[in-house]
Design a protein around this motif. Structure first.
Motif, mmCIF file in Angstrom:
data_model
loop_
_atom_site.group_PDB
_atom_site.id
_atom_site.type_symbol
_atom_site.label_atom_id
_atom_site.label_comp_id
_atom_site.label_asym_id
_atom_site.label_seq_id
_atom_site.Cartn_x
_atom_site.Cartn_y
_atom_site.Cartn_z
ATOM 1 N N SER A 3 1.072 -1.138 0.012
ATOM 2 C CA SER A 3 -0.179 0.027 -0.314
ATOM 3 C C SER A 3 0.523 1.313 0.265
ATOM 4 O O SER A 3 1.974 1.327 0.418
ATOM 5 C CB SER A 3 -1.075 0.198 1.784
ATOM 6 O OG SER A 3 -1.544 -0.732 1.831
ATOM 7 N N THR A 4 0.489 2.431 -0.458
ATOM 8 C CA THR A 4 1.053 3.492 -0.488
ATOM 9 C C THR A 4 0.431 4.569 -0.783
ATOM 10 O O THR A 4 -1.082 4.720 -0.637
ATOM 11 C CB THR A 4 1.470 4.077 -1.872
ATOM 12 O OG1 THR A 4 0.708 3.813 -3.150
ATOM 13 C CG2 THR A 4 2.473 3.004 -2.408
ATOM 14 N N ASN A 19 1.774 9.191 8.671
ATOM 15 C CA ASN A 19 2.067 8.686 9.459
ATOM 16 C C ASN A 19 1.922 7.073 8.848
ATOM 17 O O ASN A 19 2.532 6.091 9.008
ATOM 18 C CB ASN A 19 1.406 8.291 10.327
ATOM 19 C CG ASN A 19 1.528 9.547 11.526
ATOM 20 O OD1 ASN A 19 2.479 9.525 12.115
ATOM 21 N ND2 ASN A 19 0.508 10.007 12.203
ATOM 22 N N ASN A 20 0.774 7.368 7.916
ATOM 23 C CA ASN A 20 0.524 5.959 6.931
ATOM 24 C C ASN A 20 1.719 5.669 6.078
ATOM 25 O O ASN A 20 1.692 4.247 5.411
ATOM 26 C CB ASN A 20 -0.903 5.911 6.196
ATOM 27 C CG ASN A 20 -1.960 5.904 6.933
ATOM 28 O OD1 ASN A 20 -2.141 5.511 7.981
ATOM 29 N ND2 ASN A 20 -3.545 6.927 6.297
ATOM 30 N N ALA A 21 1.969 6.825 5.396
ATOM 31 C CA ALA A 21 3.313 6.227 4.766
ATOM 32 C C ALA A 21 4.209 5.742 5.420
ATOM 33 O O ALA A 21 5.135 4.021 5.059
ATOM 34 C CB ALA A 21 3.511 7.722 3.600
ATOM 35 N N GLN A 22 4.990 5.550 6.690
ATOM 36 C CA GLN A 22 5.349 4.780 7.253
ATOM 37 C C GLN A 22 4.797 3.512 7.658
ATOM 38 O O GLN A 22 5.651 2.667 7.487
ATOM 39 C CB GLN A 22 5.671 5.905 8.119
ATOM 40 C CG GLN A 22 6.555 6.788 8.691
ATOM 41 C CD GLN A 22 6.932 7.925 9.665
ATOM 42 O OE1 GLN A 22 7.783 8.377 9.895
ATOM 43 N NE2 GLN A 22 5.808 8.489 10.139
ATOM 44 N N ALA A 28 4.681 -3.496 4.988
ATOM 45 C CA ALA A 28 5.548 -4.226 4.471
ATOM 46 C C ALA A 28 7.164 -5.019 4.211
ATOM 47 O O ALA A 28 6.720 -6.413 3.792
ATOM 48 C CB ALA A 28 5.862 -3.039 3.008
ATOM 49 N N ILE A 29 8.343 -4.233 4.802
ATOM 50 C CA ILE A 29 9.053 -4.810 5.292
ATOM 51 C C ILE A 29 9.061 -6.807 6.434
ATOM 52 O O ILE A 29 9.281 -7.229 6.394
ATOM 53 C CB ILE A 29 9.475 -4.026 6.063
ATOM 54 C CG1 ILE A 29 10.227 -3.082 5.313
ATOM 55 C CG2 ILE A 29 11.264 -4.541 6.297
ATOM 56 C CD1 ILE A 29 10.916 -1.725 5.109
#
Length: 768
Positions: A3-4, A19-22, A28-29
């Motif tokens: 997701s992005t 915050n969502n970007a982080q 994902a990691i």
């Protein structure tokens, strides 16, 4: 990233977007770590070093736990002064666990009035870390301390050994260290190099092991033992044979051939000697005490420890398909063998007799006299007692027996025999694949590949032995029918007819296959089915694909093989005790006789045990066996199976026979009627009394005379000689007048049924 966050020109930006970007990147990691690197717990770094007498320093490291990565960027010093043992020694575990921590607190202005632009300062954390925390867990003080128990939520980094002065040793705990991919790649490269160096030897192990198993048969040379035994019998005959005689004969008492059980006074048991008969007996069959025992698998009354299916032979690749319907439709008579039997006898009457060696003479069929149940029809194999797997005729060559004081065990070493068989007629076209079996094991499942199937036509799958390299349908080991609805096929991928193959798994009754022998999988059907073929693994199967042309001869295909998989039983346990229903006899039990289907492979054990005074005791030779002198009326029974995860023994319930008994304290044996060619005036009878004690035993040899054996003669001379083994050789001389008909009579008695003797051999001759 899965997701992005989408940003656009002149769009309002909120804190949740940043915050969502982080969070999306972190998630994902985490997924990559959890899916491809480590699903459990592991650590990197955290090298433990002793930096003082009671101090240990852990270097920086990272903890992997369920996909999340927790880091510690600085060294950690742990002082263990307060954990030192007071007197002896103690072990300490250094453990790590992760927890989120908010750090980097800074003053930041927060807008409280958007119209006036008024702000208010607040101190807030600007960073969120996944921090790895390190702690210690102390064990119990002891001269030889064990490692402490740790919680499942922590990961062990190292174990320390402490005494009263400080740290003695440090053991970095490698099982939880996360391996580096470069190191793994180096190890794989080393393995590939090693594989290339020894592949020439390993790839031929299947053939080598099979050849070794076949050559081992040559070392037995049981025919030489048979010849030697026969020569010994000839020598004994010459030694005891008088210069002139009217009749001369010997009896080893292996069978009742020289006995007269129809005589009114006959009351004895001939079982490797003349023995005391039964005062009371009861016959039952083996049965599971708990029919729902989850630790065993029962198939048609045959019990094996619980197992799964493991692939042992896999024919990969695809070279085409074979239409079964193109071959001759025929009716074939098959002959199915049955599992051979084992017999265990224990009790006061089972004193070892020296005559058991005469089974090797070849004049007796040991299998018929040892393994046949009462009243059972026994198949006679053209007068040949036994035949070795290579076809060599060896009387009793497949029987292995052990004789210990109070314990006898007889095992037929061939897993399947022809003494008890069943026949059936099957219809349809036949194809077969032979293969070389290089390891002992229980064939439990066959994977077949059908490229096409018809709407009707079940498939019968046979496992059989081979003759001259071809399937032998007179020696079928197992038979299974696969309903047409259960046949699986893949979708056709193109006009060339190349199928997307799907395996049809055929579960078989567990079938024991011997190493070094060639077997065949035979498929018979009336349906228009197609089987997949391969030419990739001919070196693995070491066999040939056959089709039946006339029910007796198979035409071979030397290029392609039937595509299939062979699964063998993989057992969950290497030792299992299975409780059976108890043995019972009113008045008490002194003897136990167990006859059942059974296969005990090499390096495996099958032990029957009874419970005496609350303890399980195996049936074994004295003094290791159970003491039954108390005449227990009920005996709990169990069987203990010991082997490996690849090979375990099994035993049969169906058709089993268990006889519990107690012997009499007297016996009368009468021999066969002797009809002399001319009247005799002197008859000599020599008997061997084994396990004989003059203080508690008595034995009288006499003659019954006349055509109807109504007369009686007592011995005029009795002479006893003690043999080196402690037996008594008793010679009785009868001076008679013109006797033309006689039979030997032996009467024995004992003061206790727990202390018995037996007659091991009889030699008799008459002179004029």
């Amino acid at each position: 990233m899965e997701s992005t966050v989408l940003f656009r020109d002149r769009q309002e930006l909120q804190s949740a977007d940043l915050n969502n970007a982080q969070d999306f990147a972190r998630a994902a990691i985490d997924h990559v770590v959890n899916d491809a690197i480590e699903t459990g717990k592991g650590y990197v770094g955290f090298s433990a070093t002793k930096t003082a007498a009671t101090e240990v320093t852990l270097s920086a490291g990272r903890l992997y736990a369920g996909g999340a990565v927790f880091a510690r960027d600085d060294d950690v010093v742990i002082d263990l002064f307060n954990a030192l043992p007071l007197v002896t020694k103690k072990r300490i575990a250094l453990v790590a666990f992760g927890q989120p921590v908010d750090t980097d607190v800074q003053p930041r202005d927060f807008l409280i009035d958007a119209q006036l632009g008024t702000t208010e300062p607040q101190s807030v954390a600007m960073e969120s870390h996944r921090r790895c925390e390190v702690s210690s867990v102390a064990g119990t003080e002891s001269p030889d301390p064990s490692v402490p128990a740790t919680d499942a939520n922590v990961t062990v980094l190292a174990y320390l050994l402490l005494d009263t002065t400080g740290i003695l040793s440090i053991e970095q705990w490698t099982p939880t260290q996360l391996p580096n991919l470069r190191l793994v790649a180096n190890r794989v490269t080393s393995l590939e190099l090693w594989r290339g160096q020894i592949s020439g030897q390993v790839d031929t192990l299947r053939t080598d092991l099979s050849a070794l198993a076949d050559r081992m048969l040559a070392f037995a040379l049981k025919n030489e033992v048979v010849d030697l035994t026969q020569q010994l019998e000839d020598l004994r005959k010459k030694v005891y044979e008088p210069g002139a005689y009217i009749y001369y004969g010997t009896d080893h008492f292996l069978t009742e051939e020289g006995s007269n059980p129809d005589h009114l006074s006959y009351d004895a048991l001939v079982e490797e000697g003349v023995r005391f008969g039964e005062a009371g007996s009861a016959t039952t069959a083996l049965a599971l005490l708990n029919p729902n025992n989850v630790y065993v698998t029962v198939n048609n009354g045959f019990v094996l420890p619980k197992y799964g299916h493991a692939v042992r032979m896999d024919l990969t690749g695809y070279s085409g398909e074979t239409r079964m319907a193109q071959y001759t439709y025929e009716t074939t008579e098959i002959r199915q063998l049955t599992r051979s039997r084992e017999r265990r006898r224990y009790g006061a009457s089972k004193e070892v007799c020296s005559n058991s060696a005469w089974w090797r003479q070849g004049a007796y069929d040991m299998t018929q006299n040892v393994f046949r149940r009462k009243g059972e029809t026994w198949e006679v194999l053209n007068g040949i007692p036994d035949r070795m797997p290579n076809g060599q005729v060896i009387p009793n060559g497949n029987v292995h027996w052990i004789r210990l004081r109070q314990f006898w065990i007889d095992i037929y070493q061939e897993p399947y025999w022809e003494r008890v068989t069943s026949t059936a007629a099957i219809n349809g076209q036949q194809v077969a694949q032979t293969f070389l079996n290089s390891q002992d094991g229980w064939l439990s499942q066959v994977g077949l590949y059908f490229s096409r199937k018809a709407a009707t036509g079940d498939v019968t799958v046979l496992v059989c032995e081979t003759a001259f390299g071809m399937p032998d349908l007179t020696r079928v080991l197992s038979r299974t029918t696969v309903p047409v609805a259960d046949i699986k096929v893949g979708s056709i991928s193109g006009g060339a007819g190349l199928p997307s193959l799907v395996e049809t798994k055929v579960v078989l009754p567990p079938t024991y296959l011997v190493a070094g022998r060639r077997y065949a999988i035979v498929c018979v059907t009336t349906g228009d089915h197609y089987v997949a073929m391969t030419n990739t693994d001919n070196g693995v199967v070491q066999g040939t694909f056959f089709v039946s042309t006339d029910g007796a001869f198979f035409a071979g295909n030397l290029v392609d093989d039937l595509k299939m998989r062979l699964y063998f039983a993989k057992f969950e346990r290497t030792r299992l005790s299975v409780e059976l229903t108890a043995l019972q006899l009113a008045g008490g039990i002194l003897d136990i006789d167990i006859l059942n289907e059974g296969i005990t492979p090499p390096a495996c054990r099958t032990d029957f045990e009874v419970q005496v005074n609350g303890a399980w005791v195996p049936l074994d030779g004295e003094p290791n066996g159970p003491n039954l002198s108390g005449l227990p009326a009920i005996l709990p029974l169990r069987v203990t199976l010991t082997g490996t995860t690849d090979l375990m023994p099994g035993f049969g319930l169906t058709g089993s026979e268990v006889i519990v008994s107690r012997p009499r304290t007297a016996f009368t044996w009468v021999g066969a009627l002797r009809t002399l060619g001319s009247p005799s005036n002197s008859i000599k009878v020599i008997v061997d009394l084994q396990a004989y004690d003059e203080a508690t035993h008595d034995c009288t040899v006499s003659l019954l005379t006349g055509a109807d054996l109504s007369g009686s003669e007592t011995a005029d001379v009795i002479e006893d000689v003690t043999l080196p083994d402690g037996s008594i050789r008793r010679t009785s001389v009868f001076n008679v007048t013109a006797v033309s008909f006689y039979a030997v009579s032996i009467v024995g008695s004992t003061t206790s049924a727990a202390g018995l003797f037996h007659i091991g051999e009889l030699i008799e001759f008459s002179q004029s």
